[in-house]
Design an enzyme around this catalytic site. Structure first.
Site, PDB file in Angstrom:
ATOM      1  CE  LYS A  10      -4.263  -1.948   1.650  1.00 17.71           C
ATOM      2  NZ  LYS A  10      -5.203  -2.181   2.711  1.00 17.71           N
ATOM      3  CE  LYS A  65      -9.343  -9.122  -3.472  1.00 17.00           C
ATOM      4  NZ  LYS A  65     -10.563  -8.339  -3.493  1.00 17.00           N
ATOM      5  CE  LYS A 100     -14.225  -2.492   0.403  1.00 19.69           C
ATOM      6  NZ  LYS A 100     -14.182  -3.759   1.072  1.00 19.69           N
TER       7      LYS A 100
END
Ligand code: ATP
Ligand code: MG
Length: 336
Positions: free
Chosen positions: A115, A203, A206
């Site tokens: 991240k 995958k 969102k």
């Protein structure tokens, strides 16, 4: 009594992947064990403000609880529902545990590395949230924390912090079960991964940019059906389960099985020998749209007040347990 603990971030709306891969298995686990174990279902609202928030956090908090109930969560005196930020001991425990953690071990966390990679400025929260996660777990002596693979490293960190604290100060924390035993307890070795409808090699997430990639739980049923009808498939021409060569078709079979609570093997057998992808898509589209309209109807029937009542009871319980645990460590550190 043993304790299962789980939370689902509420900073954005949920996808069908979140529901089938995380929420539904958790509800099944809770219903299976809540007669003999504590089941703590908390809203990690403090975790939810790390990174972008693209919903009204309070509304989405209530909505997420409605999804648990609509998915069939049975309530009893062992099921405890609370919001993290309404139990101040989480933040205090985070600080105490910070003083027992090292920069080195936190810098090694893969999630942090991923991240923060290539970013000029990184929130302290992204770096420190595994310690908050440890606080969430250790405050309640939780034994089982059903999480995806991406969180295994944080669970190990939690175990290390607990052992380190106990070595230093005596018996303060319960050590959560080892990751491999967590996985056994959850009973789904591979862990379900619903795929992106446009790029089925990935995958469903969102945060995917394309709307057609993902089905949101708030999608209109007919919109969701269209997304299934336009899902990427392949040119093999056989309906079979082969995640490597036919991820799109395999994903549809998987969705069909999970939504109808059927063993995947049964769905695979039903379609064995079939070649018309359109027929499979029609079937899955109809399953998904029926599923969404039921879910949305169930959610609409649950009042906000009912959720707030659950919070009130659950937060009284959680504050009581968490304050006691916090005091133990405060005493060990001579703060009290
Ligand atoms: P983001 O794109 O922001 O990472 P996400 O959709 O991956 O969002 P997370 O908040 O990372 O969602 O994960 C919430 C829970 O949902 C986790 O337990 C995770 O394992 C599960 N989950 C996420 N995506 C899927 C998926 N496609 N299939 C099954 N489970 C999933
Ligand atoms: Mg994710």
């Amino acid at each position: 009594m043993k304790t299962i603990l789980t939370g689902l971030r509420v900073g954005s709306e949920l996808t069908l992947g979140n529901f089938l891969g995380a929420l539904l298995p958790m509800v099944r686990l809770a219903n299976k064990y809540s007669s003999e174990m504590n089941v703590n279902i908390f809203v990690p609202d403090l975790h939810s403000i790390v990174g972008p928030v693209d919903v009204d956090l309070r509304k989405n908090t209530v909505l997420s609880l409605k999804y648990y109930l609509a998915a069939g969560l049975k309530l009893n005196q062992n099921v405890h529902i609370y919001r993290q930020s309404y139990v101040p001991a989480h933040s205090e425990m985070l600080w105490l545990l910070n003083s027992l953690s090292t920069m080195g071990e936190l810098s090694r966390m893969t999630q942090f590395k991923e991240k923060s990679a290539g970013k000029k400025s990184v929130d302290v929260g992204i770096f420190d949230y595994p310690v908050l996660m440890a606080a969430d777990i250790l405050l309640y002596d939780a034994n089982y924390i059903p999480v995806g693979e991406d969180q295994f490293q944080h669970l190990e960190l939690t175990r290390n912090l607990a052992m380190r604290t106990n070595n230093k100060f005596g018996d303060i924390f319960t050590i959560p079960e080892k990751t491999e035993d967590q996985v056994k307890f959850m009973g789904n070795k591979e862990g379900v991964r619903i795929r992106d409808l446009v790029n089925p090699e990935k995958k469903m997430s969102k945060s995917a940019r394309s709307e057609n990639s993902k089905i949101m739980l708030t999608d209109k049923p007919e919109v969701a059906a269209k997304k299934i009808m336009s899902a990427t498939t392949d040119s093999v021409g056989k309906i079979q389960y082969d995640m490597f060569n036919q991820p799109g078709i395999s994903n549809l079979l998987q969705i069909e099985a999970l939504i109808n609570d059927k063993p995947l093997q049964d769905v695979i057998s039903t379609w064995a020998g079939e070649t018309r992808y359109g027929d499979l898509k029609k079937q899955v589209a109809s399953s998904v749209s029926a599923f969404l309209s039921d879910l949305q109807e169930n959610v609409a029937a649950i009042s906000d007040d009912m959720i707030y009542e659950l919070f009130e009871v659950g937060e009284a319980y959680a504050n009581d347990i968490a304050d006691k645990k916090l005091l133990k460590l405060q005493k060990a550190l001579k703060l009290r």
